[in-house]
Every structure is written in C-alpha cells, then in structure tokens.
Design a protein around this motif. Sequence first.
Motif, PDB file in Angstrom:
ATOM      1  N   ALA A 283       3.678  32.864  31.745  1.00 52.89           N
ATOM      2  CA  ALA A 283       4.296  33.424  30.923  1.00 52.89           C
ATOM      3  C   ALA A 283       4.120  34.612  30.696  1.00 52.89           C
ATOM      4  O   ALA A 283       4.503  35.937  31.019  1.00 52.89           O
ATOM      5  N   GLU A 284       2.607  35.986  30.639  1.00 51.50           N
ATOM      6  CA  GLU A 284       2.142  36.657  30.137  1.00 51.50           C
ATOM      7  C   GLU A 284       2.594  37.817  31.170  1.00 51.50           C
ATOM      8  O   GLU A 284       2.497  38.090  31.494  1.00 51.50           O
ATOM      9  N   ASN A 285       2.419  37.260  32.471  1.00 43.12           N
ATOM     10  CA  ASN A 285       2.570  38.504  34.112  1.00 43.12           C
ATOM     11  C   ASN A 285       3.303  38.132  34.467  1.00 43.12           C
ATOM     12  O   ASN A 285       3.793  39.017  35.371  1.00 43.12           O
ATOM     13  N   ILE A 286       4.783  37.512  34.474  1.00 46.94           N
ATOM     14  CA  ILE A 286       6.014  37.800  34.715  1.00 46.94           C
ATOM     15  C   ILE A 286       6.292  38.185  35.420  1.00 46.94           C
ATOM     16  O   ILE A 286       7.019  38.856  36.337  1.00 46.94           O
ATOM     17  N   SER A 287       7.016  39.297  33.896  1.00 47.55           N
ATOM     18  CA  SER A 287       7.798  40.694  33.636  1.00 47.55           C
ATOM     19  C   SER A 287       6.619  41.144  34.623  1.00 47.55           C
ATOM     20  O   SER A 287       7.490  42.086  35.303  1.00 47.55           O
TER      21      SER A 287
END
Length: 240
Positions: free
Chosen positions: A13-17
């Motif tokens: 999740a932390e890497n998506i944007s």
Amino acid sequence: MKLSLITPTCNEAENISRLVEEVGRCLAGVDYEIIIADDNSPDDTWREAERVAQGNPRIRVLRRTADPGLTRSVIDGFTMASGDIVACMDADLQHDPVILPQMLQAVADRGVDIAIGSRYVKGGSTGTWKFVRRVPSWAATKLAQLMLGVKIRDPLSGYFMLRRDRFMRIRERLKGSGFKILLEIVANAAPCTMEEIPYTFRPRLAGRSKLTRRVVLAYLIQLWQLWRAQGAQPRRGERT
Ligand SMILES: Nc1nc2c(ncn2[C@@H]2O[C@H](COP(=O)(O)OP(=O)(O)OP(=O)(O)O)[C@@H](O)[C@H]2O)c(=O)[nH]1
Ligand SMILES: [Mg+2]
C-alpha cells in the motif's frame, strides 16, 4: 500501440502512489494502463489502489480473493490487459521504470519477442546489494542457466515485456506455481528473440520483502519441474 503494465502486489500500500507517479513520468506520451494485481493484501493495498484509480483512469485494480500467488496474479493481469503489449514490474520500485521506453521500443519497433530488464548485462547492477544477497542470487541464476540452457544473463528477472498475443498463445501451458514467471514464459515460448536492457536494481521503497525460505524452495521446485518438462529434448534454442 498500447502498453499494459502489470504489477503484482502483496502488502505494498505504501508504494502505490509513488509507483503510479514514477511510471507516469517515464511513460509520458505513451498510451498505457497500470493493472495492480493484488492478492487481497491485509494492508488493503487494493483499497489504496482503488483510491489512486479514482483520480487516474489509467489505473485498474484486480482484487484477487482466491488462488493467491505472484505468478498467478501476473497471468491474470496479462489476461485482462487491454494493451497490445504487456509488461510485469514489481510494485516496490526496485525495477527502475526509466527503462520502460527502451523496452517498449525493443518489442514494439524492433520486433523483439521478450525485452528483459537486466541487472547482469553491461550497464546494469544489483545496486546496494551486499555480498550475502549477491551470492545466492548468482547461484540461483547459474542454476537456471545450466539446468534450462537459457542464455539470458538475468533469467530470474521479474521485469520484462512481450506482446500480449504471444503470451496468450502459451498461457494454457503455464502452471503459475513458482515465483519466477519469466523462466516459465521463456521455457514455453522458445524459440524466441530476447533482448536484455540494463538497469540498476534499487532499494525497496517501503514495506517488507516476501522473499522467504518458502519462496526459495518454490523456486527450486519450479526449476526442477521445468527441467523435467524439457526431458530429453534438445536445449531450447532461443536467439538473443
Ligand atoms: N499478488 C501477489 N504479489 C506478490 C506475492 N508475493 C510477492 N508479490 C509482489 O511481487 C513483487 C516482488 O516481491 P518482493 O517481495 O519485492 O520480492 P523481491 O524483490 O525478490 O525481494 P526484495 O528485494 O526483498 O524486495 C512485489 O511487488 C510484491 O508485492 C503474492 O503472493 N501475490
Ligand atoms: Mg522487491
């Protein structure tokens, strides 16, 4: 020609944007979509991906709730892709998206069957990897080259691109059980032309590695199965 970039995810999740942003910058002027193939991650990666997708029509989210696995997620992503060309890239930004245009040029313009992001050709590197990470990777790579007769320098790369129709022709033959989908594609697609494009493997942006002992065991089983499937046939003759 449209490119579909598939990124398998498990607690990313932390890497998506940041992933979406970097890919967007590198693919300016290209018609593309990103398919985030998430195995219903406990950290709600799929939810974060859906949030990002709301403001970006290029993003599609596949939330998988059965039959988990990295390779199966990539196969599903390639299958639902709307692009003429499909690519696979990790979500943690270890695979530098800056070489995507070169990979695309190889496949779309020069007719290369499979373009591979490679750490082991001139100009590429494993970046900040320490000796203890480099040695097992080297051994696993050598084993694949020797057992399967593949001539590529980085057969364990999880960063590659090919035409979707080429993938669909071999899809039914793929078992999808291992961690290394490129090996399985190469073993089934041969003979084919391949080109390795150098890049430097980057440190994981955030989150934790899924490279566990179980994954290493799965790799060895996959290698053995592919080797057995080749049987007494002559070495697969890929052209590089
Ligand atoms: N859908 C899905 N994705 C997975 C699974 N296991 C790993 N991934 C994803 O596959 C990619 C590669 O996994 P990593 O954990 O980064 O493996 P690695 O790059 O070999 O190891 P590190 O160098 O430690 O990061 C990442 O985007 C993961 O989120 C899985 O079971 N299902
Ligand atoms: Mg990684």
